[in-house]
Design a protein around this motif. Structure first.
Motif, mmCIF file in Angstrom:
data_model
loop_
_atom_site.group_PDB
_atom_site.id
_atom_site.type_symbol
_atom_site.label_atom_id
_atom_site.label_comp_id
_atom_site.label_asym_id
_atom_site.label_seq_id
_atom_site.Cartn_x
_atom_site.Cartn_y
_atom_site.Cartn_z
ATOM 1 N N SER A 69 95.925 -39.361 146.722
ATOM 2 C CA SER A 69 95.811 -40.299 145.616
ATOM 3 C C SER A 69 95.139 -41.579 146.084
ATOM 4 N N ARG A 95 95.598 -44.432 144.297
ATOM 5 C CA ARG A 95 96.316 -45.526 143.664
ATOM 6 C C ARG A 95 96.700 -46.579 144.714
ATOM 7 N N SER A 96 96.746 -47.823 144.271
ATOM 8 C CA SER A 96 97.176 -48.892 145.186
ATOM 9 C C SER A 96 98.683 -49.084 145.147
ATOM 10 N N SER A 97 99.330 -48.611 144.063
ATOM 11 C CA SER A 97 100.778 -48.745 143.945
ATOM 12 C C SER A 97 101.322 -47.647 143.041
ATOM 13 N N TYR A 98 102.659 -47.465 143.091
ATOM 14 C CA TYR A 98 103.324 -46.411 142.322
ATOM 15 C C TYR A 98 104.649 -46.944 141.792
ATOM 16 N N ALA A 152 105.846 -41.614 141.949
ATOM 17 C CA ALA A 152 105.873 -41.041 143.288
ATOM 18 C C ALA A 152 106.667 -39.738 143.313
ATOM 19 N N ARG A 201 103.914 -50.373 146.982
ATOM 20 C CA ARG A 201 102.554 -50.357 147.501
ATOM 21 C C ARG A 201 102.276 -49.046 148.236
ATOM 22 N N HIS A 202 101.033 -48.587 148.125
ATOM 23 C CA HIS A 202 100.639 -47.328 148.781
ATOM 24 C C HIS A 202 100.943 -47.334 150.281
ATOM 25 N N LEU A 262 104.727 -46.919 150.856
ATOM 26 C CA LEU A 262 105.198 -45.570 150.561
ATOM 27 C C LEU A 262 104.752 -44.596 151.650
ATOM 28 N N TYR A 263 103.524 -44.755 152.114
ATOM 29 C CA TYR A 263 103.005 -43.914 153.201
ATOM 30 C C TYR A 263 103.866 -44.078 154.456
ATOM 31 N N LEU A 309 99.588 -38.316 149.485
ATOM 32 C CA LEU A 309 99.554 -39.394 150.472
ATOM 33 C C LEU A 309 98.829 -39.008 151.755
#
Length: 245
Positions: free
Chosen positions: A3, A5-8, A13, A87-88, A91-92, A107
Protein backbone atom coordinates in the motif's frame (compact mmCIF):
# COMPACT_ATOMS: atom_id res chain seq x y z
CA UNK A 1 0.44 -5.56 -3.06
CA UNK A 2 2.25 -2.93 -0.99
CA UNK A 3 0.00 0.00 0.00
CA UNK A 4 1.10 3.56 -0.69
CA UNK A 5 -1.08 5.12 2.00
CA UNK A 6 0.64 7.48 4.42
CA UNK A 7 -1.68 6.55 7.29
CA UNK A 8 -4.41 4.07 8.29
CA UNK A 9 -7.36 3.85 10.62
CA UNK A 10 -7.28 0.70 12.79
CA UNK A 11 -10.14 -0.91 10.85
CA UNK A 12 -8.38 -0.11 7.54
CA UNK A 13 -5.24 -1.88 8.73
CA UNK A 14 -7.27 -4.87 10.00
CA UNK A 15 -9.09 -5.18 6.65
CA UNK A 16 -5.82 -5.13 4.70
CA UNK A 17 -4.20 -7.51 7.20
CA UNK A 18 -7.02 -10.01 6.55
CA UNK A 19 -6.81 -9.43 2.78
CA UNK A 20 -10.46 -8.32 2.71
CA UNK A 21 -10.02 -5.15 0.63
CA UNK A 22 -12.78 -6.31 -1.75
CA UNK A 23 -15.26 -6.10 1.17
CA UNK A 24 -13.98 -2.81 2.58
CA UNK A 25 -17.16 -0.78 1.98
CA UNK A 26 -19.38 -3.38 3.64
CA UNK A 27 -17.08 -3.73 6.65
CA UNK A 28 -16.69 0.04 7.14
CA UNK A 29 -20.46 0.52 7.08
CA UNK A 30 -20.88 -2.01 9.89
CA UNK A 31 -17.96 -0.61 11.90
CA UNK A 32 -19.42 2.92 11.79
CA UNK A 33 -23.00 1.85 12.61
CA UNK A 34 -22.15 -0.84 15.19
CA UNK A 35 -18.65 -0.33 16.65
CA UNK A 36 -17.31 -3.55 18.12
CA UNK A 37 -19.81 -5.67 16.20
CA UNK A 38 -17.48 -7.10 13.57
CA UNK A 39 -17.58 -10.64 14.95
CA UNK A 40 -21.39 -10.58 15.16
CA UNK A 41 -21.89 -9.33 11.60
CA UNK A 42 -19.00 -11.21 9.97
CA UNK A 43 -18.63 -14.58 11.75
CA UNK A 44 -17.12 -15.97 8.54
CA UNK A 45 -14.08 -13.70 9.09
CA UNK A 46 -13.15 -14.19 12.77
CA UNK A 47 -9.63 -12.85 12.24
CA UNK A 48 -11.09 -9.45 11.24
CA UNK A 49 -12.32 -8.84 14.78
CA UNK A 50 -9.15 -10.38 16.27
CA UNK A 51 -6.77 -8.25 14.21
CA UNK A 52 -8.75 -5.05 14.83
CA UNK A 53 -8.58 -5.68 18.58
CA UNK A 54 -4.85 -6.43 18.42
CA UNK A 55 -4.19 -3.11 16.71
CA UNK A 56 -6.41 -1.11 19.11
CA UNK A 57 -4.89 -2.80 22.16
CA UNK A 58 -1.40 -1.97 20.88
CA UNK A 59 -2.44 1.69 20.60
CA UNK A 60 -4.03 1.75 24.05
CA UNK A 61 -0.94 0.25 25.73
CA UNK A 62 1.47 2.56 23.92
CA UNK A 63 3.06 -0.09 21.72
CA UNK A 64 1.76 1.44 18.48
CA UNK A 65 1.87 5.28 18.11
CA UNK A 66 -1.39 6.82 16.86
CA UNK A 67 -3.32 10.10 16.85
CA UNK A 68 -6.96 11.16 17.20
CA UNK A 69 -8.00 13.72 14.56
CA UNK A 70 -4.37 14.83 14.34
CA UNK A 71 -3.85 15.19 18.09
CA UNK A 72 -2.80 12.89 20.94
CA UNK A 73 -5.16 10.16 22.05
CA UNK A 74 -6.48 10.73 25.57
CA UNK A 75 -7.00 7.17 26.70
CA UNK A 76 -9.06 8.35 29.69
CA UNK A 77 -11.63 9.90 27.37
CA UNK A 78 -13.95 7.73 25.29
CA UNK A 79 -13.32 8.44 21.61
CA UNK A 80 -14.40 6.70 18.43
CA UNK A 81 -11.72 4.35 17.18
CA UNK A 82 -12.79 5.17 13.63
CA UNK A 83 -10.95 8.49 13.99
CA UNK A 84 -7.68 7.03 15.27
CA UNK A 85 -4.88 7.32 12.72
CA UNK A 86 -1.63 5.33 12.43
CA UNK A 87 1.34 6.46 10.33
CA UNK A 88 2.62 3.97 7.75
CA UNK A 89 6.19 3.82 9.25
CA UNK A 90 4.80 3.25 12.75
CA UNK A 91 2.53 0.43 11.57
CA UNK A 92 5.40 -1.10 9.59
CA UNK A 93 7.68 -0.99 12.64
CA UNK A 94 5.03 -2.52 14.91
CA UNK A 95 4.49 -5.41 12.52
CA UNK A 96 8.23 -5.97 12.08
CA UNK A 97 8.68 -6.17 15.85
CA UNK A 98 5.49 -7.92 16.99
CA UNK A 99 4.60 -10.16 14.02
CA UNK A 100 7.88 -10.55 12.08
CA UNK A 101 6.82 -13.84 10.48
CA UNK A 102 3.50 -12.63 9.04
CA UNK A 103 4.53 -9.61 6.92
CA UNK A 104 1.15 -8.69 5.37
CA UNK A 105 1.40 -7.82 1.70
CA UNK A 106 0.08 -4.27 2.09
CA UNK A 107 3.18 -3.35 4.13
CA UNK A 108 5.93 -5.70 3.00
CA UNK A 109 7.12 -6.27 -0.55
CA UNK A 110 7.34 -9.97 -1.35
CA UNK A 111 10.14 -9.35 -3.85
CA UNK A 112 12.40 -7.79 -1.23
CA UNK A 113 11.62 -10.31 1.49
CA UNK A 114 14.95 -11.63 2.70
CA UNK A 115 16.66 -12.15 6.02
CA UNK A 116 18.45 -8.80 6.06
CA UNK A 117 15.15 -6.95 5.84
CA UNK A 118 13.93 -8.61 9.01
CA UNK A 119 16.93 -7.39 10.97
CA UNK A 120 16.58 -3.90 9.54
CA UNK A 121 12.90 -3.81 10.40
CA UNK A 122 13.56 -4.83 13.99
CA UNK A 123 16.29 -2.20 14.24
CA UNK A 124 14.00 0.55 12.93
CA UNK A 125 11.23 -0.57 15.27
CA UNK A 126 13.52 -0.34 18.27
CA UNK A 127 14.53 3.17 17.27
CA UNK A 128 10.89 4.22 16.82
CA UNK A 129 10.05 2.86 20.28
CA UNK A 130 13.08 4.41 21.98
CA UNK A 131 11.01 6.81 24.05
CA UNK A 132 8.84 3.98 25.35
CA UNK A 133 11.90 1.87 26.17
CA UNK A 134 13.59 4.73 28.00
CA UNK A 135 10.55 5.37 30.17
CA UNK A 136 10.25 1.72 31.12
CA UNK A 137 13.97 1.20 31.67
CA UNK A 138 14.68 4.41 33.54
CA UNK A 139 12.80 3.14 36.57
CA UNK A 140 14.72 -0.15 36.43
CA UNK A 141 17.97 1.78 36.05
CA UNK A 142 17.35 3.88 39.17
CA UNK A 143 16.30 0.87 41.22
CA UNK A 144 19.27 -1.19 40.08
CA UNK A 145 21.67 1.65 40.86
CA UNK A 146 20.26 1.79 44.37
CA UNK A 147 20.83 -1.95 44.75
CA UNK A 148 24.43 -1.64 43.53
CA UNK A 149 25.09 1.14 46.04
CA UNK A 150 23.83 -1.01 48.87
CA UNK A 151 25.98 -4.09 48.26
CA UNK A 152 26.35 -5.65 51.69
CA UNK A 153 25.99 -9.01 53.47
CA UNK A 154 22.41 -8.07 54.22
CA UNK A 155 21.50 -8.25 50.52
CA UNK A 156 22.07 -12.00 50.56
CA UNK A 157 19.70 -12.30 53.53
CA UNK A 158 17.58 -9.14 53.89
CA UNK A 159 15.86 -10.53 57.00
CA UNK A 160 19.12 -9.89 58.90
CA UNK A 161 19.26 -6.21 57.92
CA UNK A 162 18.57 -3.71 60.73
CA UNK A 163 15.05 -2.36 60.52
CA UNK A 164 13.95 -5.05 58.11
CA UNK A 165 10.37 -4.66 59.32
CA UNK A 166 8.65 -2.04 61.40
CA UNK A 167 6.52 -2.83 64.41
CA UNK A 168 3.47 -2.90 62.15
CA UNK A 169 5.11 -5.63 60.03
CA UNK A 170 5.70 -3.38 56.99
CA UNK A 171 9.14 -3.00 55.41
CA UNK A 172 10.74 0.48 55.64
CA UNK A 173 11.33 2.26 52.33
CA UNK A 174 15.11 1.83 52.54
CA UNK A 175 15.03 -1.91 53.27
CA UNK A 176 17.14 -3.87 50.70
CA UNK A 177 14.37 -6.44 50.47
CA UNK A 178 11.91 -3.76 49.35
CA UNK A 179 14.16 -2.76 46.45
CA UNK A 180 14.23 -6.36 45.24
CA UNK A 181 10.44 -6.56 45.55
CA UNK A 182 10.01 -3.35 43.50
CA UNK A 183 12.27 -4.68 40.73
CA UNK A 184 10.44 -8.01 40.81
CA UNK A 185 7.08 -6.22 40.53
CA UNK A 186 8.31 -4.20 37.54
CA UNK A 187 9.52 -7.37 35.83
CA UNK A 188 6.22 -9.13 36.51
CA UNK A 189 4.34 -6.14 35.05
CA UNK A 190 6.50 -5.89 31.92
CA UNK A 191 6.39 -9.64 31.24
CA UNK A 192 2.72 -10.08 32.11
CA UNK A 193 -0.39 -9.98 29.96
CA UNK A 194 -3.65 -8.01 30.01
CA UNK A 195 -7.02 -9.53 30.81
CA UNK A 196 -7.45 -10.00 27.07
CA UNK A 197 -4.25 -12.01 26.89
CA UNK A 198 -2.19 -9.32 25.19
CA UNK A 199 1.42 -8.66 26.32
CA UNK A 200 1.75 -5.52 28.47
CA UNK A 201 5.10 -4.58 26.92
CA UNK A 202 7.24 -5.35 23.90
CA UNK A 203 9.45 -7.66 25.94
CA UNK A 204 8.69 -11.37 25.74
CA UNK A 205 11.04 -12.52 28.49
CA UNK A 206 13.72 -11.43 30.95
CA UNK A 207 16.51 -12.00 28.43
CA UNK A 208 14.93 -9.42 26.08
CA UNK A 209 14.87 -6.84 28.89
CA UNK A 210 18.53 -7.52 29.70
CA UNK A 211 19.51 -7.25 26.04
CA UNK A 212 17.69 -3.92 25.69
CA UNK A 213 19.35 -2.47 28.82
CA UNK A 214 22.85 -3.50 27.78
CA UNK A 215 22.25 -2.11 24.29
CA UNK A 216 20.84 1.26 25.43
CA UNK A 217 23.20 1.78 28.39
CA UNK A 218 26.50 0.15 27.36
CA UNK A 219 28.69 2.52 29.42
CA UNK A 220 26.76 2.51 32.71
CA UNK A 221 28.71 0.72 35.46
CA UNK A 222 26.89 -2.21 37.02
CA UNK A 223 24.64 -2.93 34.04
CA UNK A 224 26.51 -5.91 32.63
CA UNK A 225 24.50 -8.88 31.41
CA UNK A 226 25.88 -11.10 34.17
CA UNK A 227 24.93 -8.64 36.89
CA UNK A 228 21.46 -7.98 35.47
CA UNK A 229 20.71 -11.70 35.12
CA UNK A 230 21.73 -12.32 38.71
CA UNK A 231 19.92 -9.33 40.20
CA UNK A 232 16.73 -9.87 38.18
CA UNK A 233 16.59 -13.53 39.12
CA UNK A 234 16.98 -12.60 42.79
CA UNK A 235 14.33 -9.87 42.46
CA UNK A 236 11.81 -12.26 40.95
CA UNK A 237 12.49 -14.77 43.73
CA UNK A 238 12.05 -12.14 46.45
CA UNK A 239 8.89 -10.82 44.79
CA UNK A 240 7.40 -14.31 44.71
CA UNK A 241 8.25 -14.75 48.41
CA UNK A 242 6.61 -11.40 49.24
CA UNK A 243 3.46 -12.47 47.42
CA UNK A 244 3.24 -15.62 49.52
CA UNK A 245 3.82 -13.80 52.79
Amino acid sequence: MVSFRSSYHPIDAAILWCDLADHEAEILQVELSDPGGLLKHFPQWPTLHLYAERICDAIIYGELPATYLGGPIGLDDPVQRAYWSIRHPDLYGWFARTYPHEKPAFLFSRESDHSLCVSLGVHLALQADRDVLLRELESLHRTHSALCNQESPELDDPTKAPGFKSKSGAMPENAPMLLYVIVGALLALMLGKTEKGQPRSIFGNQAAIVDAITMLFPDVPGLSKRTLDRKFAEARRRFAQAGRA
